[in-house]
Design a protein around this motif. Structure first.
Motif, short mmCIF file in Angstrom:
data_model
loop_
_atom_site.label_atom_id
_atom_site.label_comp_id
_atom_site.label_asym_id
_atom_site.label_seq_id
_atom_site.Cartn_x
_atom_site.Cartn_y
_atom_site.Cartn_z
N TYR A 169 -7.31 4.17 -5.28
CA TYR A 169 -8.48 4.82 -4.69
C TYR A 169 -8.57 4.59 -3.18
CZ TYR A 169 -9.74 4.86 -9.59
OH TYR A 169 -9.71 5.05 -10.94
N ILE A 170 -9.39 5.40 -2.54
CA ILE A 170 -9.72 5.21 -1.14
C ILE A 170 -11.24 5.12 -1.07
CG2 ILE A 170 -9.68 6.19 1.19
CD1 ILE A 170 -7.11 7.69 0.36
N VAL B 158 0.85 -1.19 0.00
CA VAL B 158 0.00 0.00 0.00
C VAL B 158 0.88 1.24 0.00
CG1 VAL B 158 -1.70 1.30 1.31
CG2 VAL B 158 -1.88 -1.17 1.17
N ARG C 180 -3.49 9.70 3.63
CA ARG C 180 -4.72 10.36 3.17
C ARG C 180 -5.94 9.68 3.77
NH1 ARG C 180 -7.91 14.17 1.98
NH2 ARG C 180 -9.22 13.95 0.16
N ALA C 181 -5.94 8.35 3.85
CA ALA C 181 -7.05 7.62 4.45
C ALA C 181 -7.20 8.00 5.92
CB ALA C 181 -6.84 6.11 4.29
N LYS D 67 -1.27 7.11 0.35
CA LYS D 67 -2.68 6.73 0.40
C LYS D 67 -3.09 6.43 1.84
CE LYS D 67 -4.06 6.42 -3.94
NZ LYS D 67 -4.35 7.73 -4.43
N THR D 68 -2.22 5.77 2.58
CA THR D 68 -2.52 5.45 3.97
C THR D 68 -2.68 6.74 4.78
OG1 THR D 68 -1.28 3.39 3.78
CG2 THR D 68 -1.71 4.18 6.00
N GLN E 205 -12.51 4.14 5.08
CA GLN E 205 -11.43 4.88 4.41
C GLN E 205 -10.25 3.95 4.13
OE1 GLN E 205 -12.27 7.60 3.18
NE2 GLN E 205 -14.07 8.05 4.41
N GLU E 206 -10.52 2.95 3.33
CA GLU E 206 -9.54 1.90 3.01
C GLU E 206 -8.93 2.14 1.64
OE1 GLU E 206 -8.41 -0.45 4.80
OE2 GLU E 206 -8.06 -2.24 3.64
N PRO E 207 -7.60 2.22 1.54
CA PRO E 207 -6.97 2.33 0.22
C PRO E 207 -7.10 1.01 -0.55
CG PRO E 207 -5.45 3.00 1.97
CD PRO E 207 -6.64 2.34 2.62
#
Length: 121
Positions: free
Chosen positions: A49-50, A4, A11-12, A8-9, A43-45
């Motif tokens: 996308y999330i 991952v 941002r989530a 993204k993590t 809110q999972e990447p």
């Protein structure tokens, strides 16, 4: 998480702390296996996308959207990308969650009941 993107993590994580009222209401009902024992995370990447909420076991994604998402080409492309990877997506408007939570939950439960176990699980 394996594979991952750390951005993204991050941002989530920020999205989790800035959820809308409708997302908060729905999350209260989904978390801690309150919905027929299914586990959801928020809110999972997934790839680029999330997603708002996902039941990994059933490969079911739930999105709660405001008016800015109406007829969004970005959302359509995102849904195609996720569907190509065997995810199913339910989309609800914020006002649906606020004014018809029972109907939203019924739709989710019905969809989960119709979900065959994923072959990888």
């Amino acid at each position: 998480m394996r594979g991952v993107d750390e951005s993204k993590t991050g941002r989530a994580r920020s999205l989790r702390s800035a959820s809308t009222d409708a997302e908060g209401v729905l999350w209260y009902r989904l978390r801690a296996r309150r919905l027929n024992g299914y586990k959801f995370v928020r809110q999972e990447p997934i790839g680029p996308y999330i997603v708002d909420f996902i039941c990994r076991e059933a490969r079911l994604i739930i999105e709660v959207d405001g008016g800015q998402h109406a007829d969004s080409p970005h959302d359509a492309a995102r849904d195609r990308w996720l569907a190509d990877r065997n995810y199913r997506i339910l989309r609800f408007w914020n006002n649906d969650v606020s004014s018809n939570l029972a109907g939203v939950l019924e739709t989710i439960v019905t969809t989960l009941a119709a979900t065959p176990p994923h072959p990888d699980r």
